[in-house]
Design a protein around this motif. Structure first.
Motif, PDB file in Angstrom:
ATOM      1  N   GLU A 211      30.716  -4.759 -18.252  1.00  0.00           N
ATOM      2  CA  GLU A 211      30.215  -6.129 -18.155  1.00  0.00           C
ATOM      3  C   GLU A 211      31.363  -7.130 -18.182  1.00  0.00           C
ATOM      4  O   GLU A 211      31.425  -8.053 -17.353  1.00  0.00           O
ATOM      5  CB  GLU A 211      29.250  -6.416 -19.298  1.00  0.00           C
ATOM      6  CG  GLU A 211      28.664  -7.824 -19.263  1.00  0.00           C
ATOM      7  CD  GLU A 211      27.667  -8.087 -20.367  1.00  0.00           C
ATOM      8  OE1 GLU A 211      27.057  -9.165 -20.370  1.00  0.00           O
ATOM      9  OE2 GLU A 211      27.507  -7.196 -21.242  1.00  0.00           O
ATOM     10  N   THR A 213      34.454  -6.635 -17.402  1.00  0.00           N
ATOM     11  CA  THR A 213      35.252  -6.503 -16.183  1.00  0.00           C
ATOM     12  C   THR A 213      34.574  -7.167 -14.996  1.00  0.00           C
ATOM     13  O   THR A 213      35.212  -7.878 -14.203  1.00  0.00           O
ATOM     14  CB  THR A 213      35.487  -5.010 -15.862  1.00  0.00           C
ATOM     15  OG1 THR A 213      36.135  -4.377 -16.968  1.00  0.00           O
ATOM     16  CG2 THR A 213      36.357  -4.851 -14.617  1.00  0.00           C
ATOM     17  N   ALA A 214      33.259  -6.951 -14.883  1.00  0.00           N
ATOM     18  CA  ALA A 214      32.510  -7.530 -13.763  1.00  0.00           C
ATOM     19  C   ALA A 214      32.541  -9.053 -13.823  1.00  0.00           C
ATOM     20  O   ALA A 214      32.696  -9.725 -12.790  1.00  0.00           O
ATOM     21  CB  ALA A 214      31.071  -7.024 -13.780  1.00  0.00           C
ATOM     22  N   GLU A 217      35.881 -10.343 -12.830  1.00  0.00           N
ATOM     23  CA  GLU A 217      36.068 -10.206 -11.380  1.00  0.00           C
ATOM     24  C   GLU A 217      35.279 -11.255 -10.591  1.00  0.00           C
ATOM     25  O   GLU A 217      35.390 -11.333  -9.364  1.00  0.00           O
ATOM     26  CB  GLU A 217      35.643  -8.806 -10.935  1.00  0.00           C
ATOM     27  CG  GLU A 217      36.574  -7.701 -11.417  1.00  0.00           C
ATOM     28  CD  GLU A 217      36.026  -6.309 -11.132  1.00  0.00           C
ATOM     29  OE1 GLU A 217      36.795  -5.333 -11.246  1.00  0.00           O
ATOM     30  OE2 GLU A 217      34.823  -6.196 -10.806  1.00  0.00           O
ATOM     31  N   LYS A 219      31.916 -11.427 -10.303  1.00  0.00           N
ATOM     32  CA  LYS A 219      30.737 -10.891  -9.639  1.00  0.00           C
ATOM     33  C   LYS A 219      29.546 -11.832  -9.836  1.00  0.00           C
ATOM     34  O   LYS A 219      29.416 -12.458 -10.896  1.00  0.00           O
ATOM     35  CB  LYS A 219      30.398  -9.499 -10.174  1.00  0.00           C
ATOM     36  CG  LYS A 219      31.504  -8.460 -10.021  1.00  0.00           C
ATOM     37  CD  LYS A 219      31.815  -8.180  -8.556  1.00  0.00           C
ATOM     38  CE  LYS A 219      32.876  -7.078  -8.431  1.00  0.00           C
ATOM     39  NZ  LYS A 219      33.236  -6.827  -7.020  1.00  0.00           N
ATOM     40  N   LEU A 224      24.969  -8.636 -11.639  1.00  0.00           N
ATOM     41  CA  LEU A 224      25.688  -8.051 -12.776  1.00  0.00           C
ATOM     42  C   LEU A 224      25.034  -6.797 -13.319  1.00  0.00           C
ATOM     43  O   LEU A 224      25.686  -5.775 -13.544  1.00  0.00           O
ATOM     44  CB  LEU A 224      25.820  -9.088 -13.903  1.00  0.00           C
ATOM     45  CG  LEU A 224      26.969 -10.090 -13.782  1.00  0.00           C
ATOM     46  CD1 LEU A 224      26.965 -11.041 -14.959  1.00  0.00           C
ATOM     47  CD2 LEU A 224      28.311  -9.366 -13.683  1.00  0.00           C
ATOM     48  N   ILE A 227      25.480  -3.827 -11.062  1.00  0.00           N
ATOM     49  CA  ILE A 227      26.893  -3.410 -11.028  1.00  0.00           C
ATOM     50  C   ILE A 227      27.275  -2.686 -12.310  1.00  0.00           C
ATOM     51  O   ILE A 227      27.937  -1.635 -12.289  1.00  0.00           O
ATOM     52  CB  ILE A 227      27.808  -4.642 -10.808  1.00  0.00           C
ATOM     53  CG1 ILE A 227      27.598  -5.219  -9.411  1.00  0.00           C
ATOM     54  CG2 ILE A 227      29.272  -4.278 -11.034  1.00  0.00           C
ATOM     55  CD1 ILE A 227      28.282  -6.553  -9.189  1.00  0.00           C
ATOM     56  N   ILE A 228      26.860  -3.232 -13.446  1.00  0.00           N
ATOM     57  CA  ILE A 228      27.192  -2.642 -14.751  1.00  0.00           C
ATOM     58  C   ILE A 228      26.610  -1.249 -14.873  1.00  0.00           C
ATOM     59  O   ILE A 228      27.309  -0.296 -15.246  1.00  0.00           O
ATOM     60  CB  ILE A 228      26.685  -3.548 -15.897  1.00  0.00           C
ATOM     61  CG1 ILE A 228      27.480  -4.852 -15.932  1.00  0.00           C
ATOM     62  CG2 ILE A 228      26.792  -2.819 -17.238  1.00  0.00           C
ATOM     63  CD1 ILE A 228      26.845  -5.929 -16.785  1.00  0.00           C
ATOM     64  N   ARG A 231      28.438   1.288 -12.760  1.00  0.00           N
ATOM     65  CA  ARG A 231      29.731   1.703 -13.318  1.00  0.00           C
ATOM     66  C   ARG A 231      29.550   2.623 -14.513  1.00  0.00           C
ATOM     67  O   ARG A 231      30.322   3.578 -14.703  1.00  0.00           O
ATOM     68  CB  ARG A 231      30.555   0.479 -13.689  1.00  0.00           C
ATOM     69  CG  ARG A 231      31.038  -0.296 -12.461  1.00  0.00           C
ATOM     70  CD  ARG A 231      31.857  -1.532 -12.807  1.00  0.00           C
ATOM     71  NE  ARG A 231      32.351  -2.172 -11.593  1.00  0.00           N
ATOM     72  CZ  ARG A 231      33.092  -3.267 -11.575  1.00  0.00           C
ATOM     73  NH1 ARG A 231      33.421  -3.874 -12.715  1.00  0.00           N
ATOM     74  NH2 ARG A 231      33.502  -3.781 -10.427  1.00  0.00           N
TER      75      ARG A 231
END
Length: 275
Positions: A211, A213-214, A217, A219, A224, A227-228, A231
């Protein structure tokens, strides 16, 4: 002046792994008597054991043995690669793993306190190794596993003993697959057999990092969550053995290879010197 040759110094150094200057001093003190020089180095080494306690042992070897349906493995560490590849250090590893076969002590402390066939504890034998080899010697890891067992030992350098070792416990005998999976584990270093074995707190930590990192970045907030979770799923697959792409056939997972052989992995141990 003591009567000895350069060959005597070389022979003493190879036998004890002591430094050249120490070997010369020991031969001088022993007046050229080789056996007495060995004892001098050993005694001086014993006196220096406590001084070596804080030293780093980032070299060494992994040694293992399978006997019947029991596999054992240990990591024996030393300070330098010079000692690690020496005959005396390798012989010490062989002696200790033979005792591990009989003692089946899966805990380092229990193994160190166990008594060997010579009447000495493992710790006493290690202390003697410290003295004779002139370096800090220690056992970092031991493993005992019941099988059928797959075994693989890997040399990271041709002039060193094995630095990576893997033991695999299988549900059903499959010798070739057992070795192949052990070799895969040596290369890809999974941490767990399957995703159910991954601790919940480790997954939560990975989710938090994913979270952060996203967000860093940039995002989109609407994406989110997806994406989380993607990953986190990738992380779980990466650390789970049976979900990894098989080293010898990337089109198949390790689970597919095991299923085709009619077996499964119950447990595994992977040691790498210094890690």
């Amino acid at each position: 002046m003591a009567n000895y040759s350069a060959d005597d110094v070389k022979r003493l150094r190879e036998a004890t792994a002591a430094g050249m200057l120490d070997c010369k001093k020991a031969l001088d003190e022993a007046e050229g008597d080789y056996d007495k020089a060995v004892e001098i180095i050993r005694v001086k080494g014993l006196k220096g054991v406590t001084k070596r306690e804080g030293r780093l042992t980032s070299n060494g070897l992994v040694v293992a043995k399978v006997q019947g349906e029991v596999g054992v493995m240990l990591e024996l560490n030393c300070e330098t690669d010079f000692v690690a590849k020496g005959e005396r250090f390798i012989a010490l590893g062989d002696e200790l793993v033979e005792h591990l076969v009989s003692s089946k002590s899966a805990d380092v402390a229990a193994f160190l306190s166990s008594t060997m066939a010579n009447g000495k504890t493992v710790q006493a034998v290690i202390d003697e190794g410290n003295a004779t080899l002139g370096e800090k010697i220690e056992i970092r890891n031991v493993a005992v596993i019941e099988g059928p067992v797959g075994l693989y030992l890997h040399k990271t350098s041709p002039d060193l003993p094995p630095q990576v070792g893997v033991l695999v416990s299988l549900a059903k005998e499959a010798a070739e697959v057992g070795r192949d999976v052990a070799q895969h584990i040596a290369a890809f270093a999974p941490r767990f057999v399957n995703r159910e074995d991954v601790p919940a707190d480790l997954i939560e930590t990975e989710r938090r990092l994913a979270e952060e990192t996203a967000i860093a970045e940039g995002k989109p907030e609407a994406s989110l969550s997806k994406i989380i979770e993607g990953r986190v799923t990738g992380f779980v697959k990466e650390v789970s053995l049976i979900e990894q792409a098989f080293a010898k056939d990337a089109k198949k997972t390790v689970k597919q290879i095991l299923d085709e052989a009619g077996t499964a992995v119950k447990a595994f141990h992977r040691f790498r010197v210094g890690q």
